[in-house]
Design a protein around this motif. Structure first.
Motif, PDB file in Angstrom:
ATOM      1  N   SER A  24       0.849  -1.190   0.000  1.00  0.00           N
ATOM      2  CA  SER A  24       0.000   0.000   0.000  1.00  0.00           C
ATOM      3  C   SER A  24       0.885   1.241   0.000  1.00  0.00           C
ATOM      4  N   LYS A  25       0.282   2.361  -0.306  1.00  0.00           N
ATOM      5  CA  LYS A  25       0.996   3.633  -0.239  1.00  0.00           C
ATOM      6  C   LYS A  25       1.458   3.898   1.190  1.00  0.00           C
ATOM      7  N   ALA A  26       0.608   3.577   2.167  1.00  0.00           N
ATOM      8  CA  ALA A  26       0.963   3.812   3.571  1.00  0.00           C
ATOM      9  C   ALA A  26       2.173   2.973   3.982  1.00  0.00           C
ATOM     10  N   HIS A  27       2.210   1.723   3.533  1.00  0.00           N
ATOM     11  CA  HIS A  27       3.330   0.853   3.872  1.00  0.00           C
ATOM     12  C   HIS A  27       4.620   1.360   3.214  1.00  0.00           C
ATOM     13  N   LEU A  28       4.524   1.804   1.967  1.00  0.00           N
ATOM     14  CA  LEU A  28       5.692   2.346   1.282  1.00  0.00           C
ATOM     15  C   LEU A  28       6.174   3.618   1.985  1.00  0.00           C
ATOM     16  N   PHE A  29       5.237   4.436   2.435  1.00  0.00           N
ATOM     17  CA  PHE A  29       5.628   5.647   3.172  1.00  0.00           C
ATOM     18  C   PHE A  29       6.398   5.283   4.434  1.00  0.00           C
ATOM     19  N   ARG A  30       5.923   4.297   5.177  1.00  0.00           N
ATOM     20  CA  ARG A  30       6.620   3.903   6.404  1.00  0.00           C
ATOM     21  C   ARG A  30       8.008   3.362   6.086  1.00  0.00           C
ATOM     22  N   ARG A  31       8.140   2.612   4.983  1.00  0.00           N
ATOM     23  CA  ARG A  31       9.465   2.132   4.583  1.00  0.00           C
ATOM     24  C   ARG A  31      10.373   3.315   4.243  1.00  0.00           C
ATOM     25  N   ALA A  32       9.831   4.297   3.517  1.00  0.00           N
ATOM     26  CA  ALA A  32      10.618   5.468   3.125  1.00  0.00           C
ATOM     27  C   ALA A  32      11.026   6.276   4.355  1.00  0.00           C
ATOM     28  N   LEU A  33      10.103   6.467   5.276  1.00  0.00           N
ATOM     29  CA  LEU A  33      10.417   7.206   6.499  1.00  0.00           C
ATOM     30  C   LEU A  33      11.467   6.466   7.319  1.00  0.00           C
ATOM     31  N   GLY A  34      11.334   5.151   7.421  1.00  0.00           N
ATOM     32  CA  GLY A  34      12.325   4.353   8.139  1.00  0.00           C
ATOM     33  C   GLY A  34      13.704   4.485   7.522  1.00  0.00           C
ATOM     34  N   HIS A  35      13.760   4.463   6.193  1.00  0.00           N
ATOM     35  CA  HIS A  35      15.050   4.652   5.501  1.00  0.00           C
ATOM     36  C   HIS A  35      15.630   6.021   5.827  1.00  0.00           C
ATOM     37  N   TYR A  36      14.800   7.041   5.780  1.00  0.00           N
ATOM     38  CA  TYR A  36      15.273   8.410   6.023  1.00  0.00           C
ATOM     39  C   TYR A  36      15.813   8.560   7.439  1.00  0.00           C
ATOM     40  N   VAL A  37      15.044   8.134   8.445  1.00  0.00           N
ATOM     41  CA  VAL A  37      15.505   8.349   9.825  1.00  0.00           C
ATOM     42  C   VAL A  37      16.730   7.498  10.134  1.00  0.00           C
ATOM     43  N   ASP A  38      16.776   6.283   9.593  1.00  0.00           N
ATOM     44  CA  ASP A  38      17.965   5.451   9.831  1.00  0.00           C
ATOM     45  C   ASP A  38      19.213   6.101   9.247  1.00  0.00           C
TER      46      ASP A  38
END
Length: 198
Positions: free
Chosen positions: A50-64
């Motif tokens: 989903s778009k929401a799941h992809l957003f969480r993956r993207a946010l996780g990548h950014y903060v890491d």
């Protein structure tokens, strides 16, 4: 047996990260994500649900990525703790100016998400809370180093100073988003580092 994916999932997450950073969750369309990743709509949803799941993956990548860089600066040897904090603030300034030049995003992806989406999505809030605790831990560590080496005041509470620096960093990012230039941000950084010695 499913067909193997013919794309690099990490690269797709990084590309999606740039879209969400620039446009925010609500304004980023599936078409935007397809254009950035080079994937079709079905490939995106098959890979990321989903778009929401992809957003969480993207946010996780950014903060890491961003937090690892910041922690590395705070852990560098060979300089006082106060100097390491100032170097971190200088890196924040350089990053904001570089983002502005390249048009990567309007402000900090983390700050934008805190103010825009975290209250609506508990899974997003959880990512941000874990990231904040990592950053507070590293800031507490460098502050305690500073109390030992004499570059940071031993009279102030470590946790309060850690939160103070988080607030300074968030504030600098918002100020940059509002149009503050590098000299203005440098003055904020200087005032903040002086406050650590009081």
């Amino acid at each position: 047996m499913g067909r193997p994916r013919l794309f690099d999932e990490d690269e797709a997450v990084q590309a999606a990260c740039r879209v969400f950073w620039a446009k925010g969750y609500e304004s980023a369309s599936t078409e935007d994500l397809c254009a950035a990743t080079g994937l079709g709509r079905s490939s995106i949803y098959n890979a990321f649900q989903s778009k929401a799941h992809l957003f969480r993956r993207a946010l996780g990548h950014y903060v890491d990525t961003m937090t690892a860089r910041q922690i590395a600066v705070l852990n560098e040897d060979g300089s006082s703790a106060a100097e390491r904090v100032r170097r971190l603030l200088d890196i924040i300034i350089d990053g904001e100016m570089e983002n502005r030049r390249k048009g990567y995003g309007s402000g900090c992806f983390t700050v934008n998400t805190i103010t825009g989406l975290a209250a609506k999505d508990p899974l997003v809030a959880e990512i941000l809370e874990k990231d904040l605790e990592r950053r507070l831990f590293s800031l507490r560590s460098v502050i305690n180093d500073g109390k030992r080496d004499g570059s940071i005041s031993s009279h102030s509470d470590t946790q309060s100073l850690a939160w103070y620096l988080v607030a300074v960093i968030y504030g600098m990012r918002v100020a940059a988003q509002s149009g503050a230039d590098a000299p203005a941000l440098a003055r904020i950084a200087s005032t903040s580092t002086v406050a650590l010695t009081c």
